[in-house]
Design a protein around this motif. Structure first.
Motif, PDB file in Angstrom:
ATOM      1  N   LEU A   1       0.716   2.142   3.310  1.00  0.00           N
ATOM      2  CA  LEU A   1       1.485   0.903   3.213  1.00  0.00           C
ATOM      3  C   LEU A   1       0.598  -0.271   2.804  1.00  0.00           C
ATOM      4  O   LEU A   1       1.007  -1.121   2.004  1.00  0.00           O
ATOM      5  CB  LEU A   1       2.178   0.585   4.539  1.00  0.00           C
ATOM      6  CG  LEU A   1       3.221   1.573   5.054  1.00  0.00           C
ATOM      7  CD1 LEU A   1       4.031   0.924   6.165  1.00  0.00           C
ATOM      8  CD2 LEU A   1       4.136   2.073   3.954  1.00  0.00           C
ATOM      9  N   GLN A   2      -0.610  -0.306   3.332  1.00  0.00           N
ATOM     10  CA  GLN A   2      -1.524  -1.394   2.979  1.00  0.00           C
ATOM     11  C   GLN A   2      -1.896  -1.334   1.503  1.00  0.00           C
ATOM     12  O   GLN A   2      -2.024  -2.375   0.841  1.00  0.00           O
ATOM     13  CB  GLN A   2      -2.779  -1.340   3.841  1.00  0.00           C
ATOM     14  CG  GLN A   2      -3.645  -2.591   3.729  1.00  0.00           C
ATOM     15  CD  GLN A   2      -2.911  -3.830   4.202  1.00  0.00           C
ATOM     16  OE1 GLN A   2      -2.436  -3.883   5.338  1.00  0.00           O
ATOM     17  NE2 GLN A   2      -2.800  -4.840   3.337  1.00  0.00           N
ATOM     18  N   ALA A   3      -2.042  -0.127   0.978  1.00  0.00           N
ATOM     19  CA  ALA A   3      -2.357   0.025  -0.443  1.00  0.00           C
ATOM     20  C   ALA A   3      -1.225  -0.510  -1.314  1.00  0.00           C
ATOM     21  O   ALA A   3      -1.465  -1.145  -2.353  1.00  0.00           O
ATOM     22  CB  ALA A   3      -2.637   1.492  -0.769  1.00  0.00           C
ATOM     23  N   VAL A   4       0.016  -0.250  -0.906  1.00  0.00           N
ATOM     24  CA  VAL A   4       1.160  -0.791  -1.637  1.00  0.00           C
ATOM     25  C   VAL A   4       1.141  -2.317  -1.573  1.00  0.00           C
ATOM     26  O   VAL A   4       1.278  -3.001  -2.594  1.00  0.00           O
ATOM     27  CB  VAL A   4       2.490  -0.255  -1.066  1.00  0.00           C
ATOM     28  CG1 VAL A   4       3.680  -0.931  -1.753  1.00  0.00           C
ATOM     29  CG2 VAL A   4       2.585   1.254  -1.240  1.00  0.00           C
ATOM     30  N   ALA A   5       0.971  -2.853  -0.374  1.00  0.00           N
ATOM     31  CA  ALA A   5       0.971  -4.309  -0.203  1.00  0.00           C
ATOM     32  C   ALA A   5      -0.150  -4.969  -0.993  1.00  0.00           C
ATOM     33  O   ALA A   5       0.040  -6.023  -1.605  1.00  0.00           O
ATOM     34  CB  ALA A   5       0.853  -4.652   1.283  1.00  0.00           C
ATOM     35  N   ASP A   6      -1.320  -4.350  -0.999  1.00  0.00           N
ATOM     36  CA  ASP A   6      -2.470  -4.933  -1.694  1.00  0.00           C
ATOM     37  C   ASP A   6      -2.280  -4.961  -3.206  1.00  0.00           C
ATOM     38  O   ASP A   6      -2.837  -5.827  -3.893  1.00  0.00           O
ATOM     39  CB  ASP A   6      -3.742  -4.150  -1.356  1.00  0.00           C
ATOM     40  CG  ASP A   6      -4.224  -4.397   0.062  1.00  0.00           C
ATOM     41  OD1 ASP A   6      -3.759  -5.370   0.688  1.00  0.00           O
ATOM     42  OD2 ASP A   6      -5.060  -3.609   0.543  1.00  0.00           O
ATOM     43  N   ALA A   7      -1.498  -4.009  -3.733  1.00  0.00           N
ATOM     44  CA  ALA A   7      -1.299  -3.933  -5.183  1.00  0.00           C
ATOM     45  C   ALA A   7      -0.171  -4.845  -5.677  1.00  0.00           C
ATOM     46  O   ALA A   7      -0.084  -5.131  -6.869  1.00  0.00           O
ATOM     47  CB  ALA A   7      -1.007  -2.494  -5.598  1.00  0.00           C
ATOM     48  N   ALA A   8       0.686  -5.299  -4.760  1.00  0.00           N
ATOM     49  CA  ALA A   8       1.807  -6.155  -5.149  1.00  0.00           C
ATOM     50  C   ALA A   8       1.309  -7.553  -5.510  1.00  0.00           C
ATOM     51  O   ALA A   8       0.293  -8.019  -5.001  1.00  0.00           O
ATOM     52  CB  ALA A   8       2.818  -6.234  -4.016  1.00  0.00           C
ATOM     53  N   ILE A   9       2.061  -8.209  -6.393  1.00  0.00           N
ATOM     54  CA  ILE A   9       1.721  -9.584  -6.788  1.00  0.00           C
ATOM     55  C   ILE A   9       2.977 -10.447  -6.765  1.00  0.00           C
ATOM     56  O   ILE A   9       4.089  -9.964  -6.947  1.00  0.00           O
ATOM     57  CB  ILE A   9       1.091  -9.632  -8.197  1.00  0.00           C
ATOM     58  CG1 ILE A   9       2.067  -9.081  -9.255  1.00  0.00           C
ATOM     59  CG2 ILE A   9      -0.232  -8.879  -8.233  1.00  0.00           C
ATOM     60  CD1 ILE A   9       1.596  -9.281 -10.693  1.00  0.00           C
ATOM     61  N   GLY A  10       2.768 -11.739  -6.528  1.00  0.00           N
ATOM     62  CA  GLY A  10       3.846 -12.717  -6.693  1.00  0.00           C
ATOM     63  C   GLY A  10       5.050 -12.475  -5.811  1.00  0.00           C
ATOM     64  O   GLY A  10       4.953 -12.049  -4.662  1.00  0.00           O
TER      65      GLY A  10
END
Length: 211
Positions: A38-47
């Motif tokens: 989940l952290q990897a998904v959150a870290d890759a998201a922008i804006g």
């Protein structure tokens, strides 16, 4: 559009957090390194972010901790009630991967453990839709179960059956889990560059950027 699976989460809503935390031995391998995923998904998201399949809000919390603007899309009413209690200021809309209405102009679409509810044809339709809505450089970041090949999928189903994991085997046979080559093609055909990272024996991080 995955709506045929909505009712399943009436059963999962009260046990989902226990399952993802490793307390359900049958699904332990599926949710291995859950928080890291989940952290990897959150870290890759922008804006500004549209999150599909909010569920109990575990990914949402990590997105909000990054200071991102998030609108949640969740087709299951029981799940919407749970996340509304947990995250009282979050906007959560009844919708799905293909049908959603929001005023937000997304720079990212994210999801965890849900995209397999769409057939491959519906996945292709979804990526075309996201490509239309995202600006250049916009992101689609999904964590979901993928298999290296159809043969690999059959092998792991046989393995889980031998372990007596009847519920997991039922899930793997019923829902629309696809393969790495198919997922890559669907996304590149829609105009994305794609990076896939294997997170555990089931789940890949799918990090795609609109050209």
């Amino acid at each position: 559009m995955g709506r045929e699976f909505v009712g399943i989460f009436d059963e999962w809503v009260h046990t989902y957090d226990d399952s993802v935390s490793g307390k359900d031995e049958e699904y332990k391998d599926v949710f291995m390194k859950y928080n890291e995923i989940l952290q990897a998904v959150a870290d890759a998201a922008i804006g500004s972010v549209i999150e599909f399949g909010v569920g109990t809000g575990n990914l949402t919390v990590k997105l909000l901790h990054r200071g991102l603007e998030v609108v949640g899309i969740e087709p299951n009413q029981a799940m919407r009630e749970v996340v509304a209690e947990k995250l009282k200021d979050l906007i959560v809309i009844d919708g799905d991967f293909l049908e959603f209405e929001t005023e937000i102009r997304p720079q990212s679409f994210v999801s965890s453990y849900a995209f397999h509810h769409l057939t491959d044809a519906e996945k292709a339709q979804a990526f075309q839709l996201y490509a239309e809505q995202l600006p250049a450089g916009g992101k689609v970041v999904f964590a979901d179960t993928l298999f290296a090949s159809e043969a690999a999928k059959k092998e792991i189903i046989a393995f889980e059956q031998a372990r007596g994991h009847a519920n997991l085997v039922e899930d793997l046979n019923r829902e629309y889990y696809t393969t790495v080559p198919v997922m890559e093609k669907l996304m590149t055909d829609a105009g994305f560059t794609v990076e896939l990272s294997k997170m555990n024996n089931y789940v890949y991080l799918i990090d795609a950027t609109k050209k």
